[in-house]
Design a protein around this motif. Structure first.
Motif, PDB file in Angstrom:
ATOM      1  N   LEU A   8       0.802  -1.218   0.000  1.00 52.37           N
ATOM      2  CA  LEU A   8       0.000   0.000   0.000  1.00 52.37           C
ATOM      3  C   LEU A   8       0.843   1.281   0.000  1.00 52.37           C
ATOM      4  CD1 LEU A   8      -2.870   1.126  -0.066  1.00 52.37           C
ATOM      5  CD2 LEU A   8      -2.895   1.001   2.424  1.00 52.37           C
ATOM      6  N   PRO A   9       1.838   1.429   0.893  1.00 50.92           N
ATOM      7  CA  PRO A   9       2.651   2.652   0.837  1.00 50.92           C
ATOM      8  C   PRO A   9       3.383   2.812  -0.500  1.00 50.92           C
ATOM      9  CG  PRO A   9       2.972   1.539   2.933  1.00 50.92           C
ATOM     10  CD  PRO A   9       2.189   0.611   2.061  1.00 50.92           C
ATOM     11  N   ILE A  12       0.895   4.048  -3.202  1.00 50.17           N
ATOM     12  CA  ILE A  12       0.625   5.482  -3.021  1.00 50.17           C
ATOM     13  C   ILE A  12       1.838   6.303  -3.445  1.00 50.17           C
ATOM     14  CG2 ILE A  12       0.076   7.264  -1.319  1.00 50.17           C
ATOM     15  CD1 ILE A  12      -1.571   5.072   0.158  1.00 50.17           C
ATOM     16  N   ILE A  15       1.794   6.553  -7.253  1.00 49.83           N
ATOM     17  CA  ILE A  15       0.772   7.483  -7.744  1.00 49.83           C
ATOM     18  C   ILE A  15       1.236   8.929  -7.594  1.00 49.83           C
ATOM     19  CG2 ILE A  15      -1.565   8.380  -7.313  1.00 49.83           C
ATOM     20  CD1 ILE A  15      -2.318   5.431  -6.545  1.00 49.83           C
ATOM     21  N   VAL A  16       1.752   9.269  -6.414  1.00 47.88           N
ATOM     22  CA  VAL A  16       2.194  10.649  -6.167  1.00 47.88           C
ATOM     23  C   VAL A  16       3.426  10.977  -7.010  1.00 47.88           C
ATOM     24  CG1 VAL A  16       3.048  12.271  -4.417  1.00 47.88           C
ATOM     25  CG2 VAL A  16       1.184  10.692  -3.861  1.00 47.88           C
ATOM     26  N   VAL A  42       5.263  11.280   1.289  1.00 48.04           N
ATOM     27  CA  VAL A  42       4.019  10.518   1.409  1.00 48.04           C
ATOM     28  C   VAL A  42       4.325   9.059   1.750  1.00 48.04           C
ATOM     29  CG1 VAL A  42       2.025   9.666   0.112  1.00 48.04           C
ATOM     30  CG2 VAL A  42       2.691  12.075  -0.068  1.00 48.04           C
ATOM     31  N   THR A  46       2.738   7.286   4.950  1.00 46.76           N
ATOM     32  CA  THR A  46       1.876   6.101   4.822  1.00 46.76           C
ATOM     33  C   THR A  46       2.523   4.876   5.466  1.00 46.76           C
ATOM     34  OG1 THR A  46       2.708   5.684   2.577  1.00 46.76           O
ATOM     35  CG2 THR A  46       0.616   6.882   2.779  1.00 46.76           C
TER      36      THR A  46
END
Length: 196
Positions: A8-9, A12, A15-16, A42, A46
């Motif tokens: 998950l981290p 993300i 994406i960023v 981020v 995260t």
């Protein structure tokens, strides 16, 4: 589900990192969101949230998760502090080489190899097979670390971000499938021995 939580981290972060930089306001502050540096910030946030919640729920983290968190905090923190993505580029090679070293060292420390300690509850294998299996993980992590290093430092641009997410995931998935095919015959033999 556990594998998704671990990724998950990273998802993300991806994406960023791929976003065009833009200013966003939150908590009365203006931040730049998009690009590697903000994606690293981020990633740190995260990772703290995800692994903090896991630790709160389970009262512990796996060693691999601890290594990942420490590497994210240390190398990610240096990336944000010095505004230099080179530090983060070293995370994947270093973490993979640490895993390779741990699997290799387990051949000489203790009664069981690392892979046997992780999987002996699920299957019974002859000692030479455990040794070969453990060595295959040593080679895999060493090569994966090398591939991450090559993608980060030898290929221009931000290809390393794509490789970090999709290359690592694809290579790991392929390696696990090969391992399952290799172990398939032992699982069948183990089940046949247990049946009356």
């Amino acid at each position: 589900m556990k594998q998704f939580i671990d990724f998950l981290p990273l998802i993300i972060f991806f994406i960023v990192a791929k976003m065009d930089p833009r200013e966003v306001s939150a908590f009365g502050q203006t931040f730049e969101l998009g690009g590697i540096i903000s994606a690293t910030a981020v990633l740190i946030a995260t990772s703290i949230i995800v692994y903090g919640l896991l630790w709160y729920k389970q009262k512990s983290l796996e060693k691999s998760q601890m290594i990942t968190v420490v590497a994210v905090l240390l190398l990610g923190g240096m990336t944000v502090l010095f505004q230099d993505e080179t530090f983060l580029k070293w995370k994947a090679p270093i973490v993979n080489w640490l895993f390779a070293t741990a699997f290799l060292a387990s051949r000489f420390i203790g009664q069981k190899t690392l892979i046997e300690r992780m999987m002996d509850h699920a299957m019974t294998l002859p000692p030479p097979v455990w040794s070969k299996l453990n060595m295959s993980w040593v080679i895999f992590f060493a090569l994966l670390g090398g591939a991450n290093w090559f993608a980060a430092f030898m290929i221009p641009g931000d290809f390393w971000v794509d490789f970090k997410v999709f290359g690592n995931l694809g290579l790991t998935f392929a390696f696990v499938i090969i391992q399952m095919l290799f172990l398939g015959r032992y699982i069948k033999e183990d089940e046949a021995e247990k049946s009356p």
